[in-house]
Scaffold this active site. Structure first.
Site, PDB file in Angstrom:
ATOM      1  CE1 TYR A  83       1.817  -9.686  37.891  1.00  0.00           C
ATOM      2  CE2 TYR A  83       3.829 -10.031  36.621  1.00  0.00           C
ATOM      3  CZ  TYR A  83       3.138  -9.368  37.612  1.00  0.00           C
ATOM      4  OH  TYR A  83       3.754  -8.377  38.325  1.00  0.00           O
ATOM      5  CB  ILE A  92       6.697  -4.482  46.563  1.00  0.00           C
ATOM      6  CG1 ILE A  92       7.557  -5.606  45.935  1.00  0.00           C
ATOM      7  CG2 ILE A  92       7.177  -3.123  46.061  1.00  0.00           C
ATOM      8  CD1 ILE A  92       7.393  -5.774  44.447  1.00  0.00           C
ATOM      9  N   GLY A  98      -0.588 -10.896  52.298  1.00  0.00           N
ATOM     10  CA  GLY A  98       0.192  -9.993  53.158  1.00  0.00           C
ATOM     11  C   GLY A  98       0.085 -10.404  54.621  1.00  0.00           C
TER      12      GLY A  98
HETATM   13  N1  UFG Z   1      15.729 -19.478  37.364  1.00  0.00           N
HETATM   14  C1  UFG Z   1      16.547 -20.591  37.505  1.00  0.00           C
HETATM   15  N2  UFG Z   1      16.273 -21.449  38.518  1.00  0.00           N
HETATM   16  C2  UFG Z   1      15.251 -21.246  39.392  1.00  0.00           C
HETATM   17  C3  UFG Z   1      14.430 -20.113  39.240  1.00  0.00           C
HETATM   18  C4  UFG Z   1      14.700 -19.245  38.211  1.00  0.00           C
HETATM   19  O1  UFG Z   1      17.475 -20.809  36.721  1.00  0.00           O
HETATM   20  O2  UFG Z   1      15.062 -22.100  40.262  1.00  0.00           O
HETATM   21  C5  UFG Z   1      16.026 -18.538  36.282  1.00  0.00           C
HETATM   22  C6  UFG Z   1      14.855 -18.375  35.327  1.00  0.00           C
HETATM   23  O3  UFG Z   1      14.862 -19.403  34.372  1.00  0.00           O
HETATM   24  C7  UFG Z   1      15.143 -16.990  34.758  1.00  0.00           C
HETATM   25  C8  UFG Z   1      15.818 -16.245  35.928  1.00  0.00           C
HETATM   26  O4  UFG Z   1      16.255 -17.273  36.824  1.00  0.00           O
HETATM   27  O5  UFG Z   1      16.038 -17.084  33.707  1.00  0.00           O
HETATM   28  C9  UFG Z   1      14.889 -15.322  36.652  1.00  0.00           C
HETATM   29  O6  UFG Z   1      13.692 -16.045  36.960  1.00  0.00           O
HETATM   30  P1  UFG Z   1      12.639 -15.522  38.043  1.00  0.00           P
HETATM   31  O7  UFG Z   1      11.580 -16.559  38.160  1.00  0.00           O
HETATM   32  O8  UFG Z   1      13.342 -15.093  39.277  1.00  0.00           O
HETATM   33  O9  UFG Z   1      12.068 -14.198  37.408  1.00  0.00           O
HETATM   34  P2  UFG Z   1      11.457 -13.905  35.957  1.00  0.00           P
HETATM   35  O10 UFG Z   1      12.442 -13.067  35.225  1.00  0.00           O
HETATM   36  O11 UFG Z   1      10.992 -15.131  35.300  1.00  0.00           O
HETATM   37  O12 UFG Z   1      10.149 -13.077  36.302  1.00  0.00           O
HETATM   38  C10 UFG Z   1      10.104 -12.132  37.346  1.00  0.00           C
HETATM   39  C11 UFG Z   1       8.699 -12.146  37.933  1.00  0.00           C
HETATM   40  C12 UFG Z   1       7.738 -11.537  36.966  1.00  0.00           C
HETATM   41  C13 UFG Z   1       8.217 -10.212  36.484  1.00  0.00           C
HETATM   42  C14 UFG Z   1       9.601 -10.330  35.920  1.00  0.00           C
HETATM   43  C15 UFG Z   1      10.088  -8.977  35.523  1.00  0.00           C
HETATM   44  O13 UFG Z   1       8.302 -13.476  38.223  1.00  0.00           O
HETATM   45  O14 UFG Z   1       6.540 -11.355  37.645  1.00  0.00           O
HETATM   46  O15 UFG Z   1      10.472 -10.887  36.887  1.00  0.00           O
HETATM   47  O16 UFG Z   1      11.327  -9.040  34.898  1.00  0.00           O
HETATM   48  F1  UFG Z   1       7.412  -9.737  35.546  1.00  0.00           F
END
Ligand code: UFG
Length: 327
Positions: free
Chosen positions: A145, A12, A36
């Protein structure tokens, strides 16, 4: 503006530097290059390699720069941000995300930098009841975190009050995408984020995508998140810095798109462009059903609104990865 970008070689931070340079600002990047990349620092930015916990190097950088022309603002992107890692290594998160910010604030106060823009996260909200987060809602993080980012937020408000400084705290939701030039993008393949994982499936780097859970209390049973393009996010930092300089006041705002997409909708959007397989598997621990941003405050105070769509996030991430893999 003359801007210090701490963590400006990361995902970012490097996008913020590109937008700052495009808008004609003077930029100094300070980064320890732990995650980075030196190549991701825009050629027109000056670069200093150092760690925010290393007060001597950081203070020397600020003193040398300020002697020429004082910084108008400092931006902080140098955080550790992987939720599962924060659960297994909490102390490393406290050391970098809290102690690192403490040292940075100390140096900013001592060298007279009055304006501070801080990257925070929706993870500070924890699991909000209705899934829509407003800045004044309760903050109840559910992992180290989010906890360390909230601790840093609170420290910033106290320190800024004591030292007559202004802060702009930006709580990001789910960031994705790459710069339109495709010079920079998300490089880490260790991340657990959905968009890079979809793209790894689309590029054949992984066999298939796993969708975590199909029985959430949402219209299609998969989790809803609020996705924001990294370029929209980067532009908000400039508006945040300008707000501080113009108003001599502080603010805290959410940055998301203001609307949610389910995991299934993300997969469907990607399937319109790319061919890949997916399967439904068990829920992942700790995932709230819905997490979206109320962005009315960012619109009102910063005059900001997101311009790039989910499709553009997916496409630019894919194009960036494709370009990198062909090098
Ligand atoms: N997901 C899947 N399959 C995957 C990866 C993720 O189904 O292989 C789903 C997760 O279960 C979740 C959604 O996709 O429901 C989003 O998951 P992410 O891991 O992409 O993101 P998160 O919402 O868990 O968290 C991210 C960052 C955090 C931040 C947050 C803010 O990891 O650091 O967004 O909303 F705080």
């Amino acid at each position: 503006m003359k801007v210090l970008v701490v963590g400006g070689a990361g995902y970012i931070g490097s996008h913020a530097v590109y937008e700052l340079i495009r808008a004609g600002h003077e930029v100094v990047v300070y980064d320890n290059l732990s995650t980075g990349h030196r190549d991701d620092v825009h050629a027109q930015a000056r670069f200093v390699q150092g760690d925010i916990r290393d007060k001597k190097t950081l203070a020397a950088c600020l003193q040398a720069e300020n002697a020429n022309k004082p910084f108008d603002v400092a931006m902080h992107f140098a955080a550790k941000l992987i939720v599962p890692e924060s659960l297994s290594e909490p102390l490393a998160y406290y050391e970098n995300n809290v102690e690192g910010v403490r040292v940075l604030l100390e140096v900013l106060a001592e060298t007279g930098v009055k304006n501070f823009v801080f990257s925070s996260t929706a993870a500070v909200y924890g699991e909000p009841e209705n899934g829509v987060c407003k800045e004044d809602d309760y903050t109840v993080p559910i992992n180290p975190y989010g906890e360390t980012k909230l601790a840093a937020e609170r420290m910033i408000t106290w320190v800024c009050a004591a030292h007559n400084m202004n802060y702009c705290i930006l709580r990001y939701f789910n960031v994705a995408g790459a710069d339109a030039s495709l010079e920079i993008g998300l490089e880490k393949d260790t991340l657990t984020w959905i968009v890079p994982l979809v793209m790894q499936a689309a590029l054949g780097i992984r066999d298939k995508l796993s969708i975590f859970g199909s029985d959430y209390n949402t219209p299609d049973g998969t989790c809803i998140r609020d996705y924001i393009h990294v370029t929209d996010l980067a532009k908000a930092h400039i508006l945040g810095a300008e707000y501080l300089l113009k108003n001599n006041d502080s603010l805290l705002v959410n940055l998301g798109s203001g609307s949610g997409y389910s995991v299934r909708e993300v997969v469907d959007a990607a399937q319109e462009m790319f061919d890949f397989e997916y399967e439904y598997v068990e829920r992942r621990a700790g995932d709230p059903a819905k997490l979206t941003a109320d962005i009315s405050r960012a619109k009102e105070l910063l005059g900001w609104k997101p311009e790039l769509s989910l499709r553009e996030m997916l496409k630019s991430d894919y194009d960036y990865r494709k370009k990198k893999s062909n090098k």
